[in-house]
Each structure stands twice: as structure tokens, then as C-alpha cells.
Design a protein around this motif. Structure first.
Motif, short mmCIF file in Angstrom:
data_model
loop_
_atom_site.label_atom_id
_atom_site.label_comp_id
_atom_site.label_asym_id
_atom_site.label_seq_id
_atom_site.Cartn_x
_atom_site.Cartn_y
_atom_site.Cartn_z
N MET A 276 23.30 -31.77 50.29
CA MET A 276 24.51 -31.31 49.17
C MET A 276 25.72 -31.05 50.05
O MET A 276 25.59 -30.26 51.02
N ALA A 277 26.99 -31.21 49.36
CA ALA A 277 28.02 -30.79 49.83
C ALA A 277 28.02 -29.27 49.94
O ALA A 277 27.62 -28.79 49.06
N PRO A 278 28.76 -28.48 51.06
CA PRO A 278 28.76 -27.02 50.94
C PRO A 278 29.28 -26.51 49.65
O PRO A 278 29.06 -25.38 49.57
N ASP A 279 30.22 -27.29 49.19
CA ASP A 279 30.83 -26.61 47.77
C ASP A 279 30.41 -27.43 46.72
O ASP A 279 31.00 -27.24 45.50
N HIS A 280 29.01 -27.86 46.69
CA HIS A 280 28.49 -28.48 45.43
C HIS A 280 28.14 -27.34 44.50
O HIS A 280 27.56 -26.26 45.04
N PRO A 281 28.16 -27.54 43.09
CA PRO A 281 27.82 -26.49 42.38
C PRO A 281 26.56 -25.98 42.71
O PRO A 281 26.11 -24.67 42.48
N LEU A 282 25.44 -26.88 42.97
CA LEU A 282 24.14 -26.20 43.25
C LEU A 282 24.01 -25.37 44.66
O LEU A 282 23.55 -24.06 44.41
N THR A 283 24.89 -25.72 45.74
CA THR A 283 24.97 -25.07 46.54
C THR A 283 25.80 -23.49 46.35
O THR A 283 25.22 -22.51 46.85
N ALA A 298 30.90 -20.53 53.92
CA ALA A 298 32.04 -20.10 54.57
C ALA A 298 32.70 -20.74 55.78
O ALA A 298 33.57 -20.86 56.01
N GLU A 299 31.50 -20.92 56.50
CA GLU A 299 31.51 -21.26 57.95
C GLU A 299 32.10 -23.01 57.73
O GLU A 299 33.10 -23.38 58.47
N CYS A 300 31.57 -23.61 56.76
CA CYS A 300 32.19 -25.01 56.60
C CYS A 300 33.45 -25.24 56.13
O CYS A 300 34.16 -26.05 56.53
N ALA A 301 34.06 -24.07 55.20
CA ALA A 301 35.12 -23.88 54.70
C ALA A 301 36.15 -23.69 55.83
O ALA A 301 37.31 -24.21 55.88
N GLN A 312 33.96 -33.20 67.06
CA GLN A 312 33.36 -32.22 67.61
C GLN A 312 32.51 -31.34 66.72
O GLN A 312 31.38 -30.94 67.40
N ALA A 313 32.53 -31.43 65.54
CA ALA A 313 31.75 -30.44 64.71
C ALA A 313 30.44 -31.09 64.54
O ALA A 313 30.04 -32.39 64.48
N GLU A 314 29.43 -30.25 64.76
CA GLU A 314 28.02 -30.66 65.03
C GLU A 314 27.67 -30.82 63.40
O GLU A 314 28.03 -30.06 62.43
N LYS A 315 26.56 -31.48 63.23
CA LYS A 315 26.01 -31.85 62.12
C LYS A 315 25.27 -30.74 61.73
O LYS A 315 23.85 -30.48 62.22
N ILE A 316 25.45 -29.80 60.73
CA ILE A 316 24.64 -28.69 60.84
C ILE A 316 24.34 -28.54 58.90
O ILE A 316 24.92 -29.15 58.35
N GLY A 317 23.20 -27.89 58.77
CA GLY A 317 22.82 -27.83 57.33
C GLY A 317 21.79 -26.64 57.19
O GLY A 317 21.64 -25.60 58.17
N ILE A 318 21.45 -26.36 55.73
CA ILE A 318 20.68 -25.02 55.63
C ILE A 318 19.80 -25.51 54.55
O ILE A 318 20.06 -26.19 53.59
N ASP A 319 18.53 -25.25 54.60
CA ASP A 319 17.58 -25.54 53.37
C ASP A 319 17.83 -24.44 52.48
O ASP A 319 18.01 -23.52 52.36
N LEU A 320 17.88 -25.10 51.22
CA LEU A 320 18.41 -24.23 50.04
C LEU A 320 16.99 -23.97 49.30
O LEU A 320 17.15 -23.22 48.29
N ALA A 339 24.71 -29.63 53.48
CA ALA A 339 24.97 -29.90 54.85
C ALA A 339 26.44 -30.10 54.94
O ALA A 339 27.03 -30.64 54.05
N ASN A 340 26.99 -29.99 56.23
CA ASN A 340 28.31 -29.98 56.51
C ASN A 340 29.14 -31.35 56.46
O ASN A 340 30.37 -31.47 56.42
N PHE A 341 28.33 -32.33 56.59
CA PHE A 341 28.91 -33.68 56.49
C PHE A 341 29.10 -34.50 55.21
O PHE A 341 29.40 -35.36 55.12
N VAL A 342 28.44 -33.71 54.13
CA VAL A 342 28.56 -34.40 52.91
C VAL A 342 29.84 -33.96 52.34
O VAL A 342 30.29 -32.78 52.10
N LEU A 343 30.51 -34.76 51.88
CA LEU A 343 31.86 -34.48 51.20
C LEU A 343 31.57 -34.29 49.37
O LEU A 343 31.08 -35.02 48.82
N SER A 344 32.25 -33.30 49.06
CA SER A 344 32.17 -33.03 47.50
C SER A 344 33.02 -34.09 46.74
O SER A 344 33.07 -34.15 45.66
#
Length: 874
Positions: A276-283, A298-301, A312-320, A339-344
Motif C-alpha cells: 500500500m502507498a504510505p498515505d493510503h487510507p488503510l496505512t 513520516a519517514e516516507c513523507a 538513491q531511496a531504498e525500497k523499504i516497507g513495513i508489514d501492516l 511500501a515507499n515506492f507505491v504512489l497514492s
RNA sequence: GCGGACGUGGCGAAACCGGUAGACGCAGCGGACUUAAAAUCCGCUUUUGGCAACGAAGUGCGGGUUCGAGUCCCGCCGUCCGCACCA
């Protein structure tokens, strides 16, 4: 005496002929009912922003349009060639902040100066139709159209995430953000949520894309750029049912399926995770109770959006902590990450990861230890041994490891997967667009006021027609902080048109790209007081037959205009069945010039520098100057040549000639002093030839005694005429210039009789006239011709003289040119062969060789294939 | 990363359909005119061999198709432009 009486005096000739053209009114477009059957031709250059002064670089664009206008007029068209001013915009407001000049005054003064400069160029322009977008006479109609769009749902309001330019303090359209920075200010753009006026460009997405195919007289490059910008992707929406959620998650998020968009539903069996995008409603919902997710958001923003940042940005994510069921196999559970590479802002703001078929997904899966299997077998690969470790296979192949999709080629597998998703209610085939609606609200003073009133009781209410135009207040304060309209003490207060209670005006103004999205239609009826333009007049003149402008508008202006004509059509303002405003488009190259920098690091203008072979010297101080890169003429680098100064010294014709010579029109041309000298010499040579002839006796009977030289010269003249005619039609102005050099060189060297010479000069001058109209007019008169050349019809080439009756045919032996023979035009193969084989040079080369084959391309070339006699072959 | 365009003399370029590569302009060299200079005019000007006639090579590099390739095909190298975490 140094005074040379035979010199062409541009200082006297140019103003004289401009006055004569103006007095004769020949550049005025004729009303449709008075056009006497002449076909219409609308030629237009992208209108300028009145920023100050014109330099010779600007002249190229207008000269190209002018050549076309003059040519088409001479060819019997009813030509519309207008000029106006794209007069709203930030520079005027910035001048107000910096210097205290009112934007209106500043703009009008610039227009006055620039109009005078443009007139110097001797352009074939109908100045009666001049318009400026900053006048209420213009923007009144724009407000009217805005209300019509609003009524039709083509303009609407929406809370939208916007690109906020912190320097210009305004919203920018996506198209105006380049590498994460404002296109004008260069400031890093921030994201804000604001209530915005939008134009519904997406309503026409399909048509805007499809119709590009029909724009055959547009550069492929521009069509491709628009295609990419519109960005149509076919694929599917897929709904993933929730299997389990963290106990704190309640409401819709805990039970509604997650929707993702994919172009590759064929790889569903390779799914490994959802992201999911970092700013997706579910996130966001999960972040409410998970501090680690909130921190991740916050880090992604905080990450930038510039090219370098992304790289340079690494592909990072977090299990929801959410698990979903696979849509095609409910027993299979899949983890959901943010994940930070998903665009809302694209698709649904959520993806499914299929690592074997996508490099990013693969990197992500490897990083977080997620298992996956390959599902697309590359051509020729072994299904047993094929494996994916750290390089994804993204091309088409054959599906495997995928149940009912096994054995299907990728394209068929996509269709089969979509069919299955639709059948089971887990998805739907769909089309995704990159194109988004156009946000047109700007928090600026110097733009067209949006005719809306915000009433607490009635909501957002249109300003009634009889109250238009909503004009800008003159007494705004420009201090650089925020929107002067919003800060104005009284302007924004107005009664609600519905309930008459106190209400507030909309203080946003329209993006200035709105102004330029319909000006070409206003030119068809610029004095109309009650409507933007008369429908019948717009229908007569539109589309623009030839539009000329810079490639920098390949997407923005040209796409918005295409939207606008469709919207205007659907609101009944015009017919224009195709919806296309510009039938032909030409994107011209820039004029460039060397840059100069003093030792102190200051930019110097060309007039301040003495340029020598060895380097350059500051004229004022004698200090050496660094010669920098050759760049587009710009005020900031000071590498500009002012038009007034240049015209005074060399004349407008030399400038016009120079910017069209040397380089193809679509490419940049470098302005050089020596190139100018060449153009100047040519002007003088043309004049000298004409003047010398004018004094020569004119034989009474033209058909009488034409010499062989005379015939040769006549042939050159008529071929030049035919060639230049083609060149102008094909926008090959540099080629036309070369042909004209050739013709006048030939006239100079020819021993032709006076009559033939006179004809060649007359044709030469006429063909020259679109390029150097003043000189041509002066020559026309000197040759004793009646009337204005600018009003004379284009001559017709004598086909008999254009065609050649004998031809010098190159003869090749084994593909190498070995000689030339003279043959009759269209001679048959046997005749040509006989002549060639009898030729001494050819014979010499063929000695000891056996002719195996002779290839004749009629009137072009003869190739003799020969091999040593008695050779082993065959 | 994806997409596109382009690569020809000292320079800008031309060669439109696969058919004489370098038109035209600039710069350079030589000459005429001039006391001299500027301006103007004439000639030469891809490289290379040759006194010359005339040859040889040559359109970023390597291959290919063709009677024939700057042009078409494949693979590299380089430059420029557009888009870009686009699912």
C-alpha cells in the motif's frame, strides 16, 4: 568618394514599404462572405508573453509564420495571421512586488514596446485583431466560458492534493512541476490539500489519445510526448478479500476488500505480497494504533521527489499485520505491507507484488524474505530449471505454475485472467490513465478572476451573466506575501446572487494556461462584445491550418488547447467536429549565441565584447573575457542581440534571412556576426544585380532572340521557383535560402540576354519576397513592375523549363562512378547502354572485363556489373 | 530505468523514394582593384598520392542485405530530448 550610390538603403526602404502595405490594407483577413471563393488559411505563431523587449531570437518564430502567411496569400488564400499578447502571469506581479509598478501598467508598457519592435520586422499581420488576455474585454468571455463549463460539469471543485510552490506561493499543475520543482521558481514543491477548481480533462482522455493519430501534420515527437503523458494502461482492478486484521482495526478497513490495479493479471499466481502507498487510507488507519507504522509514514513523507532522491531511496516497507485471500485461490493468504515506492496518486494506491516479473517487487521480496515463484516462462527456457533470483523477467512468455492459465502466452493469459476475475466477482478489466484533471486555481492577483461566490447558505454560486466581467481591483497591495486578492479589504465582499446575503468572492484566479487555451478562437472574432466569438466565424476559420511555436509547449499548452476546443464544442460555442484546434503544427528551434563572462563572473552582452580568433576582450576595460557555451538567447545570460539595434544597422530583412538560413527550421541556429555579414552581402548583391539590370535596355519583343545562355538562366530561374515553392510548403526554409543564393549567383555569372535576365530577376525577387519582403518590394519597383509585390500572385513555373531535355547520367562500374554520359531525358535502356559502352572512359575501365549485367535507373544512374573475362565464376 | 531522435569537411549544413556524398553559407588560402586598408570582384578549399592527367580512401564503430547504402537490417559507442518508484 567613399559614398556608394548603388547601395541598398534599408533605412529608407523598410519604413516606406511597411507604410505602403499598411495603407493598402493587404494583410487584413477578409470576412467569409467577401472572400470571393478564396479558400481560408489560418496561420498562427504562439503569442508572446509581454516580458519586456524582443531580441532577434524571438524573430525566428514570427518570421517562419510570416513566410507561410505571405506565401499562402500570394497563392490565393484568404489568410488570417493575427497577433496578440499572453498578458497575465507572474512576471508582471513580481515586477509589482520588486519595483512597485502596477502589473497592468507594466504589462501595457511592455506591449507597446514589443509591438513597435514586432512591426519593425515587416510582418504580414492583421493588427486590427490584436488582443491582450489581461483586458476585461478578453477575460470577460473566458469567465463566461468557465461558467458554461461549470454548468456542463467540465469545471468542478474538489479537495485535492496540490503541488504548492512555496516561492511563488501558488498551486502548480502536475505539468508545471519538473523534477519536483516549480517550473518557474525552481523551488522544491510541497504537497498540500486545498479546495481547488478543476477542469475535467479526463473526460476526453480517450479522444485526446485517439485523435493524435489523425494529426498527421504534427511532429511525431509531440504526438508521442502527448501519448505518454496521457498514459493509457489496460489492465484489471483486483479485489482481495480480508483474511485477518489486527484487532484494533475496525470499520470498513477491517472487512472491505483491498483494491489494486495491475497491467499483468496473468501473473496473479506469482503474487507474494500486497503493498500500500504510505498515505493510503488503510496505512493511515493502522498508523493510528501502530507507532512504528506512523514513523514509517513520516519517514516516507520526508523523502524528496526529485530524480536524485528517487534513485538513491531504498525500497523499504513495513508489514501492516493484515492478511488477504488470493482472489483465485481463497485458501492462499498473502501479507499486506506499506511500501515507499507505491504512489497514492496512481491507480488505486495499492499493488500486488509479483517478484518474478517485476524488478522492484523482486528487490522488495528479497529484502523482506518473502517467498515467490516464477509464473512466466521466457521463450526457450526449461520449465524445470528456470529460476528467478535477483533479475526479474518482465517480457512476454508462456504462463506456467498458474493453474488454469498454464500454457497460455502472456497476452492470452491476461485476457483469460480478467475473464476469470469478472466471472468470480474478484476483479474487473479496466483502463488506467496517467492523465489527471487540470487544477486551474491559482492564489495570484494577475490572472482571470474565477466568477464564483461562496455563500454560507447557498454554497458555491456562479456569478450571474449580467454581472460579468468580474474585474480585478486596481488598488491591490503587492508585498510578496500571499494572494493580494484575498488580502484586499473590500473586493471579495459581494452579496450572494441567490439569497442576497453577504458572501465572499472566489479569490483564486485562473491558471494563465487557460488564457492561451482559446485565444486562437477569439482571433476569429476579436471585437465581439456579447460572446467569446461568433460561432459561424469560428467555424469558418478553425482549425488553425499552421501553428508555429516552441517544443516546450508540446504537452502543456497544446494539450490544454485540445481539451478546450472539445469543451467549447460540447458547450455549443463552436462546431469543429474533430475537436482539434491545430491542423498543422511546426515546432521551431531556438536562436543561440555564445555567452561571455568577465573575470569577475559577470555576464556580458555581445555588444560589450570584442570577439577575436584567439579569444574575447571586454571593450570597456580591455580585460580578457571567457567565451562560454553556446546557449539559447536569454536575458539572464545576456547573450541577446536587441532587435531595434540590429534593424537600425542591417535592416529587418537581414535578420529575417539569417534566422531562416543555415539550419533546418526545427533545429537551433547559432547567431554569429560573420553569418550576419553573409546575409548582408547577399542583400547588396541582389540589389546590385537588380539596379544594374534596371539601367539596361529592355528589348520590346521577349520571344525574339533568346540566347543559349538566356535559356540556361531561364531554366535555373524556373527550377528555383518550383523548388522554393516546394520548400516553403515543406517547411524547408534553409533549403529555399540556398536555392535563392544559387539563383542570384547564376544571374551574376550569366551572359544571358537582357530579357531572360529580366525574367530571372523578376522571378527571383518574387520568390525572395516572403523571406525579405522590403528588399523584394524595392527591387520589384526598380524592375519597373506595377503595384505592390506583397499583393501580387505567386508566379507559376513553366513546366517545359523546369523539365530537363538532356541529362548528364553518371555511369558506375561495379558500383563506383567511372564516368558521365549525356543522354536524352527518358532514353530507353538499349540507347543508354549503347552510349555508355561507346564512351572512351568507360571502355578503358571495362578493358579485359566481361559485362555481366547492366542496371539502368531511368534518368538517375547506370551501373555496369563486370567481372574479369574468363573468370572461374559461372 | 522506459521511450524517442540524432551522429556527414575546420564550422552550420545539403543529399526528399536506396542511385554522382559535401549543394548553399561561414571560416580559410590565393589573386584583381587600391599608395594602403575597408568594401567589392575572381579562383581554390573532405582527406590522401601525384607536376599533372588521374587514382585511393571517406558519412561514429563492427557486421549484413543489395548491381549499388549517409539512407535499409542486426549489434556496439556517443550526444541530445521527453517521461520517470506508473504497478
Amino acid at each position: 568618394m567613399t559614398q556608394d550610390n548603388t547601395r541598398y538603403n534599408h533605412r529608407a526602404a523598410e519604413p516606406k514599404w511597411r507604410a505602403a502595405w499598411s495603407a493598402a490594407g493587404i494583410f487584413k483577413a477578409v470576412a467569409p462572405d467577401k472572400a470571393a471563393g478564396k479558400p481560408k488559411y489560418y496561420v498562427l505563431e504562439m503569442f508572446p508573453y509581454p516580458s519586456g523587449r524582443i531580441h532577434v531570437g524571438h524573430a525566428r518564430n514570427y518570421t517562419m509564420g510570416d513566410v507561410v502567411a505571405r506565401f499562402k496569400r500570394a497563392r490565393g488564400y484568404n489568410v488570417l495571421h493575427p497577433m496578440g499578447w499572453d498578458a497575465f502571469g507572474l512576471p508582471a506581479e513580481n515586477a509589482a512586488i520588486d519595483r512597485g509598478a502596477h502589473p497592468f501598467t507594466w504589462t501595457l508598457e511592455n506591449i507597446a514596446v514589443m509591438k513597435k519592435q514586432l512591426e519593425l520586422l515587416g510582418l504580414d499581420i492583421d493588427w486590427d485583431r490584436e488582443l491582450a488576455t489581461c483586458t476585461p474585454e478578453y477575460y470577460k468571455h473566458q469567465q463566461k466560458m468557465f461558467l458554461a463549463f461549470w454548468d456542463k460539469g467540465l469545471a468542478y471543485r474538489r479537495k485535492a492534493k496540490v503541488n504548492w510552490d512555496p516561492v511563488d506561493q501558488t498551486v502548480l499543475a502536475n505539468e508545471q512541476v519538473i523534477d519536483g520543482r516549480g517550473w518557474r521558481s525552481g523551488a522544491v514543491v510541497e504537497t498540500r490539500e486545498l479546495e481547488q477548481w478543476m477542469f475535467k480533462v479526463t473526460q476526453y482522455a480517450d479522444d485526446l489519445l485517439e485523435a493524435l493519430k489523425g494529426l498527421e501534420r504534427w511532429p511525431d515527437k509531440v504526438r508521442l510526448m502527448q501519448t505518454n503523458w496521457i498514459g493509457k494502461s489496460r489492465g484489471a482492478k483486483v479485489w482481495w478479500d480480508i483474511a485477518s486484521v489486527p484487532p484494533q482495526l475496525t470499520g470498513g478497513h477491517a472487512k472491505d476488500p483491498i483494491e489494486v490495479f495491475t497491467t499483468r493479471p496473468d501473473t496473479l499466481f506469482g503474487a507474494s505480497f500486497l503493498a500500500m502507498a504510505p498515505d493510503h487510507p488503510l496505512t493511515k488507519a493502522i498508523a493510528a494504533f501502530r507507532p512504528d507504522v506512523a514513523a514509517f509514514m513520516a519517514e516516507c513523507a520526508g523523502l524528496g521527489t526529485s530524480e536524485a532522491d528517487i534513485e538513491q531511496a531504498e525500497k523499504i516497507g513495513i508489514d501492516l499485520g493484515v492478511r488477504v485471500k488470493h482472489p483465485l485461490d481463497p485458501s492462499w493468504e498473502i501479507p499486506v505491507y506499506a511500501a515507499n515506492f507505491v504512489l497514492s496518486t496512481y491507480g488505486t494506491g495499492a499493488i500486488f507484488g509479483s517478484p518474478a516479473g517485476d524488478q522492484r517487487d523482486l528487490d522488495f521480496a528479497n529484502k523482506y524474505g518473502l517467498s515467490f515463484k516464477p509464473v512466466v516462462l521466457p521463450p526457450g527456457a526449461d520449465p524445470v530449471t528456470h529460476a528467478i533470483t535477483d533479475v526479474a523477467f518482465t517480457d512476454d512468455g508462456v504462463t506456467y505454475n498458474s493453474g488454469f492459465l498454464d500454457g497460455l502466452p502472456t497476452r492470452e493469459a491476461i485476457a483469460a485472467a480478467i475473464a476469470k476475475l469478472e466471472e468470480t466477482g474478484h476483479g474487473k478489466g479496466t483502463v488506467q490513465w496517467r492523465l489527471r484533471d487540470w487544477g486551474v486555481s491559482r492564489q495570484r492577483y494577475w490572472g482571470c478572476p474565477i466568477p464564483a461566490i461562496h455563500c454560507q447558505a447557498c454554497g458555491v454560486v456562479p456569478v450571474p451573466d449580467d454581472q460579468l466581467p468580474v474585474t480585478l481591483p486596481e488598488d491591490a497591495v503587492f508585498d510578496g506575501a500571499g494572494n493580494p486578492l484575498a488580502k484586499h479589504p473590500t473586493w471579495k465582499h459581494a452579496p450572494c446572487p441567490h439569497c442576497a446575503r453577504p458572501a465572499l468572492r472566489e479569490t483564486d484566479t485562473l491558471d494563465t494556461f487557460v488564457d492561451s487555451s482559446w485565444y486562437f478562437a477569439r482571433f476569429t472574432d476579436p471585437q465581439n462584445k456579447t460572446a467569446p466569438f461568433d460561432k459561424a466565424l469560428a467555424d469558418y476559420w478553425l482549425p488553425v491550418d499552421q501553428y508555429v511555436g516552441g517544443i516546450e509547449h508540446a504537452v502543456l499548452h497544446l494539450l490544454y488547447s485540445r481539451f478546450f476546443t472539445r469543451a467549447m464544442r460540447d458547450c455549443g460555442f463552436l462546431s469543429l467536429p474533430s475537436g482539434e484546434p491545430f491542423d498543422g503544427l511546426f515546432t521551431q528551434g531556438m536562436v543561440t549565441h555564445e555567452t561571455y563572462k568577465s573575470a569577475a563572473g559577470k555576464w556580458l552582452g555581445p555588444e560589450e565584447v570584442d570577439r577575436r580568433d584567439s579569444g574575447a576582450v571586454d571593450i570597456a576595460t580591455g580585460a580578457p573575457v571567457t567565451v562560454g557555451a553556446i546557449e539559447k538567447m536569454s536575458k539572464s545570460k545576456r547573450n541577446v542581440v536587441d532587435l531595434d539595434d540590429f534593424v537600425r544597422e542591417y535592416g529587418a530583412d537581414v535578420a529575417r534571412w539569417f534566422v531562416l538560413s543555415d539550419s533546418p527550421p526545427e533545429r537551433d541556429v547559432e547567431w554569429t556576426a560573420s553569418g550576419v555579414e553573409g546575409a548582408w552581402r547577399f542583400v547588396q548583391r541582389v540589389w546590385a544585380a537588380v539596379e544594374a539590370h534596371g539601367k539596361a535596355p529592355k528589348p520590346k519583343d521577349p520571344a525574339g532572340d533568346i540566347s543559349a545562355d538566356g535559356l540556361a538562366l531561364r531554366q535555373i530561374a524556373h527550377r528555383t521557383l518550383a523548388g522554393v515553392t516546394d520548400d516553403i510548403e515543406g517547411f524547408r526554409f534553409n533549403r529555399a535560402v540556398a536555392r535563392l543564393y544559387e539563383l542570384f549567383n547564376a544571374v551574376r555569372k550569366s551572359e544571358a540576354d537582357a530579357w531572360s535576365r529580366g525574367e530571372a530577376l523578376r522571378i527571383g525577387v518574387q520568390v525572395l519576397s516572403p523571406f525579405m519582403p522590403h528588399l523584394a518590394e524595392e527591387c520589384w519597383q526598380a524592375l519597373g513592375q506595377d503595384g505592390l509585390l506583397a499583393a501580387a500572385p505567386w508566379p507559376t513555373a513553366d513546366r517545359a523549363l523546369v523539365a530537363q531535355d538532356t541529362i548528364t547520367l553518371p555511369v558506375q562500374i561495379n558500383g563506383k562512378k567511372r564516368g558521365e554520359i549525356t543522354i536524352a531525358k527518358g532514353a530507353a535502356q538499349d540507347a543508354v547502354e549503347a552510349i555508355a559502352l561507346a564512351d572512351e572512359t568507360v571502355k578503358g575501365f571495362l578493358k579485359g572485363q566481361k559485362v555481366r549485367k547492366i542496371i539502368l535507373v531511368p534518368d538517375r544512374i547506370l551501373n555496369i556489373v563486370a567481372a574479369p573475362a574468363g573468370g572461374a565464376a559461372e
